[in-house]
Design an enzyme around this catalytic site. Structure first.
Site, PDB file in Angstrom:
ATOM      1  N   ALA A  56       8.101  -3.242   8.902  1.00 56.95           N
ATOM      2  CA  ALA A  56       6.712  -3.312   9.566  1.00 56.95           C
ATOM      3  C   ALA A  56       5.741  -2.748   8.759  1.00 56.95           C
ATOM      4  CB  ALA A  56       6.828  -2.356  10.793  1.00 56.95           C
ATOM      5  N   LEU A  57       5.655  -3.631   7.584  1.00 58.39           N
ATOM      6  CA  LEU A  57       4.598  -3.269   6.465  1.00 58.39           C
ATOM      7  C   LEU A  57       3.266  -3.299   6.990  1.00 58.39           C
ATOM      8  CD1 LEU A  57       6.394  -4.606   3.218  1.00 58.39           C
ATOM      9  CD2 LEU A  57       6.767  -2.610   4.646  1.00 58.39           C
ATOM     10  N   HIS A  58       2.597  -2.404   6.626  1.00 56.04           N
ATOM     11  CA  HIS A  58       0.888  -2.483   6.606  1.00 56.04           C
ATOM     12  C   HIS A  58       0.471  -2.091   5.438  1.00 56.04           C
ATOM     13  CE1 HIS A  58       1.555   1.977   6.565  1.00 56.04           C
ATOM     14  NE2 HIS A  58       2.389   1.814   7.576  1.00 56.04           N
ATOM     15  N   GLY A  60      -0.725   0.407   4.299  1.00 53.26           N
ATOM     16  CA  GLY A  60      -0.344   1.677   3.355  1.00 53.26           C
ATOM     17  C   GLY A  60       0.833   1.387   2.538  1.00 53.26           C
ATOM     18  N   HIS A  61       1.784   0.679   3.168  1.00 54.17           N
ATOM     19  CA  HIS A  61       2.693   0.094   2.125  1.00 54.17           C
ATOM     20  C   HIS A  61       2.329  -0.806   1.007  1.00 54.17           C
ATOM     21  CE1 HIS A  61       4.942   0.568   6.212  1.00 54.17           C
ATOM     22  NE2 HIS A  61       5.683   1.320   5.339  1.00 54.17           N
ATOM     23  N   GLN A  85      18.755   8.334   9.533  1.00 54.34           N
ATOM     24  CA  GLN A  85      17.721   9.279   9.646  1.00 54.34           C
ATOM     25  C   GLN A  85      17.132   9.104  10.950  1.00 54.34           C
ATOM     26  OE1 GLN A  85      15.618   7.228   6.476  1.00 54.34           O
ATOM     27  NE2 GLN A  85      13.690   7.666   7.445  1.00 54.34           N
ATOM     28  N   GLY A 172       4.464   7.802  -0.062  1.00 54.46           N
ATOM     29  CA  GLY A 172       3.050   8.048   0.545  1.00 54.46           C
ATOM     30  C   GLY A 172       3.161   9.606   0.613  1.00 54.46           C
ATOM     31  N   ASP A 175       3.618  11.075   4.343  1.00 56.19           N
ATOM     32  CA  ASP A 175       4.955  11.707   4.750  1.00 56.19           C
ATOM     33  C   ASP A 175       5.259  12.960   4.000  1.00 56.19           C
ATOM     34  OD1 ASP A 175       6.073   9.871   6.854  1.00 56.19           O
ATOM     35  OD2 ASP A 175       5.681   8.501   5.362  1.00 56.19           O
ATOM     36  N   GLN A 178       8.551  14.770   3.532  1.00 50.39           N
ATOM     37  CA  GLN A 178       9.721  13.622   2.873  1.00 50.39           C
ATOM     38  C   GLN A 178       9.352  13.723   1.388  1.00 50.39           C
ATOM     39  OE1 GLN A 178      10.493   9.709   4.530  1.00 50.39           O
ATOM     40  NE2 GLN A 178       9.249   8.959   2.769  1.00 50.39           N
TER      41      GLN A 178
HETATM   42  P1  AMP Z   1       8.099   3.984   6.101  1.00 52.08           P
HETATM   43  O1  AMP Z   1       8.061   2.432   6.001  1.00 52.08           O
HETATM   44  O2  AMP Z   1       7.183   4.502   7.197  1.00 52.08           O
HETATM   45  O3  AMP Z   1       9.381   4.754   5.721  1.00 52.08           O
HETATM   46  O4  AMP Z   1       7.264   4.189   4.696  1.00 52.08           O
HETATM   47  C1  AMP Z   1       7.440   3.633   3.419  1.00 52.08           C
HETATM   48  C2  AMP Z   1       6.641   4.450   2.408  1.00 52.08           C
HETATM   49  O5  AMP Z   1       5.313   4.200   2.798  1.00 52.08           O
HETATM   50  C3  AMP Z   1       6.766   6.019   2.309  1.00 52.08           C
HETATM   51  O6  AMP Z   1       6.638   6.287   1.168  1.00 52.08           O
HETATM   52  C4  AMP Z   1       5.713   6.467   3.132  1.00 52.08           C
HETATM   53  O7  AMP Z   1       5.055   7.584   2.721  1.00 52.08           O
HETATM   54  C5  AMP Z   1       4.574   5.216   2.821  1.00 52.08           C
HETATM   55  N1  AMP Z   1       3.557   5.368   3.599  1.00 52.08           N
HETATM   56  C6  AMP Z   1       3.660   4.936   5.097  1.00 52.08           C
HETATM   57  N2  AMP Z   1       2.430   5.035   5.648  1.00 52.08           N
HETATM   58  C7  AMP Z   1       1.653   5.245   4.801  1.00 52.08           C
HETATM   59  C8  AMP Z   1       0.203   5.393   4.748  1.00 52.08           C
HETATM   60  N3  AMP Z   1      -0.826   5.409   5.644  1.00 52.08           N
HETATM   61  N4  AMP Z   1      -0.330   5.722   3.521  1.00 52.08           N
HETATM   62  C9  AMP Z   1       0.214   5.714   2.322  1.00 52.08           C
HETATM   63  N5  AMP Z   1       1.708   5.559   2.264  1.00 52.08           N
HETATM   64  C10 AMP Z   1       2.330   5.463   3.465  1.00 52.08           C
END
Ligand code: AMP
Length: 326
Positions: A56-58, A60-61, A85, A172, A175, A178
Site C-alpha cells: 500500500a505504498l504512498h 512516504g515509501h 506483528q 522512516g 515509526d 520501530q
Molecule cells: P510500512 O509499510 O508502514 O511498514 O512502512 C514501511 C517503511 O516506510 C517504514 O520504514 C516506515 O517508517 C516508512 N514510512 C511509512 N510512512 C512514512 C512517512 N509518512 N514518511 C516517511 N516514512 C514513512
C-alpha cells in the site's frame, strides 16, 4: 533469464548489467527465496540499499526508495504484510493490498528488485519458535498498546536483512519507536547493517502519510489533523522547556473531542523515558490516538531549549544509549 517473474519481457544482457537499464524495464519481481537469491546475485554493485514495506505504498515509501536510489548502486524493496506483528484484534485482514500500484511506484522510483513473498515463504515452518525480543523498549508506548508487535517486527526485519543481504536499510522517522528498536537490534546483536533514518513525509495539510489513512472518512481525516497540529504546537514551545511543550500539544488534542488519545509523550530519544523539566537537548514528542476505527501515530523530533524547535531526524541516532540515558 533463469529467475523470477519480471513484469516486462525485456531480457537483454545490458538490461541485467546496468541498474539504470534494469530500472527502466521495471524491477525484477521475486516471490520465492530461490528467485531472490538468483536475482540478488545479479546485482553487481558494492552498495545495496533495502527499503522494507508492508505494501500500500504512498509518497512516504517513495521518498525512502528515492533516498536509497540516490545513495546506493542498487535498491531492493520488500513488500510483505507480516502477520507476526499484528495482534489478533488488529487490522491484518483489512490492511490495503495494492500490489500493481506498488509495483508502479517501485518502477517509477527505479528499484532494481522487489521481493514480495507470501507468509509461507518467509515462515516455511509456520510461526517461528525463535524470535527477536525487543526487550523493555518494546513494552512502552506502541508496545504497551500492541503487545508482541515489536518482537514480530524485529523478527521479520532481521530475516529480511539476511535474505536480501543489503548493505544499508532505510526506515522512516514516522515509526520512531520501530526505528529506534531496529537501531538497537543492529547494535545489540552486532548486525553489520547501516540503518538510515528518513524524515516523515506529510500531506500538504500536515497529516503524516500512512497506508492506514486509506481507512479514514473525509470527516475522520479532518479530526486526524489534530495529531500533527499538536506536534507543531508542542515543537513551537520547545524553547520554553518540557512542560511548555507538553502543555501546548495537549491543548490542541483536548480541543478535539473526536480523537481518542492513547498517549502524548515527550521522551528521551534512546531511553523513551519522560524527560524531566530541567532537560535540554533532543527529545521525541510522540502521539497516538484513535480516529473513528483507525489508530494513528505521529511524532516529531524536537530540540528542547533556547533556539529549539522541530527537527527532521535526530542528529546522532547511533549515539551509545548509555551516554544519553535518562
Ligand atoms: P510500512 O509499510 O508502514 O511498514 O512502512 C514501511 C517503511 O516506510 C517504514 O520504514 C516506515 O517508517 C516508512 N514510512 C511509512 N510512512 C512514512 C512517512 N509518512 N514518511 C516517511 N516514512 C514513512
Amino acid at each position: 533469464m533463469p529467475y523470477s517473474t519480471r513484469r516486462t519481457n525485456v531480457t537483454s544482457a545490458t538490461d541485467e548489467a546496468t541498474p539504470s537499464a534494469a530500472a527502466a524495464a521495471g524491477p525484477v519481481v521475486c516471490r520465492t527465496r530461490d528467485e531472490l537469491r538468483a536475482a540478488r546475485a545479479q546485482l553487481s554493485g558494492a552498495s545495496i540499499a533495502v527499503v522494507m514495506t508492508m505494501g500500500a505504498l504512498h509518497e512516504g515509501h517513495a521518498t525512502l526508495i528515492r533516498r536509497a536510489r540516490e545513495d546506493a548502486d542498487h535498491v531492493i524493496v520488500t513488500i510483505f504484510l507480516n502477520p507476526l506483528q499484528f495482534g489478533p484484534k488488529e487490522d491484518l485482514s483489512r490492511y490495503p493490498r495494492t500490489f500493481d500500484a506498488d509495483l508502479a511506484i517501485c518502477t517509477r522510483e527505479g528499484a532494481d528488485l522487489v521481493f514480495a513473498p507470501s507468509p509461507d515463504v518467509v515462515y516455511p515452518e509456520g510461526d517461528p519458535g525463535v524470535r527477536i525480543s525487543a526487550g523493555p523498549l518494546g513494552t512502552v508506548l506502541e508496545g504497551q498498546s500492541r503487545p508482541g508487535h515489536f518482537d514480530g517486527m524485529l523478527t521479520v526485519v532481521a530475516k529480511l536483512m539476511h535474505l536480501t543481504a543489503g548493505t544499508a536499510f532505510y526506515f522512516g522517522q514516522k515509526d520512531a519507536q520501530q526505528l529506534l528498536l531496529i537501531r538497537r537490534m543492529a547494535r545489540d546483536l552486532d548486525f553489520a547493517s547501516r540503518i538510515v533514518s528518513v524524515p516523515t513525509v506529510r500531506d500538504p495539510d500536515g497529516l503524516a502519510m500512512s497506508s492506514r489513512n486509506a481507512y479514514l472518512t473525509e470527516s475522520d481525516r479532518e479530526v486526524a489533523l489534530c495529531l500533527s497540529k499538536a506536534l507543531r504546537a508542542g515543537a513551537a514551545a520547545a524553547p520554553e522547556g518540557p512542560s511548555a511543550i507538553r502543555r501546548a500539544a495537549r491543548a490542541v488534542l483536548v480541543a478535539e473531542p473526536l480523537v481518542l488519545v492513547d498517549y502524548l509523550v515527550l521522551v528521551h530519544p534512546t531511553s523513551l523515558r519522560d524527560v524531566p523539566e530541567w532537560y535540554r537537548g533532543e527529545a521525541l514528542l510522540a502521539v497516538a490516538g484513535k480516529v473513528g476505527t483507525t489508530r494513528l501515530i505521529d511524532n516529531s523530533p524536537v530540540l528542547v531549549g533556547p533556539g529549539g524547535g522541530a527537527l527532521d531526524v535526530f542528529s546522532n541516532p547511533d549515539a551509545a544509549p548509555e551516554t544519553g540515558m535518562l
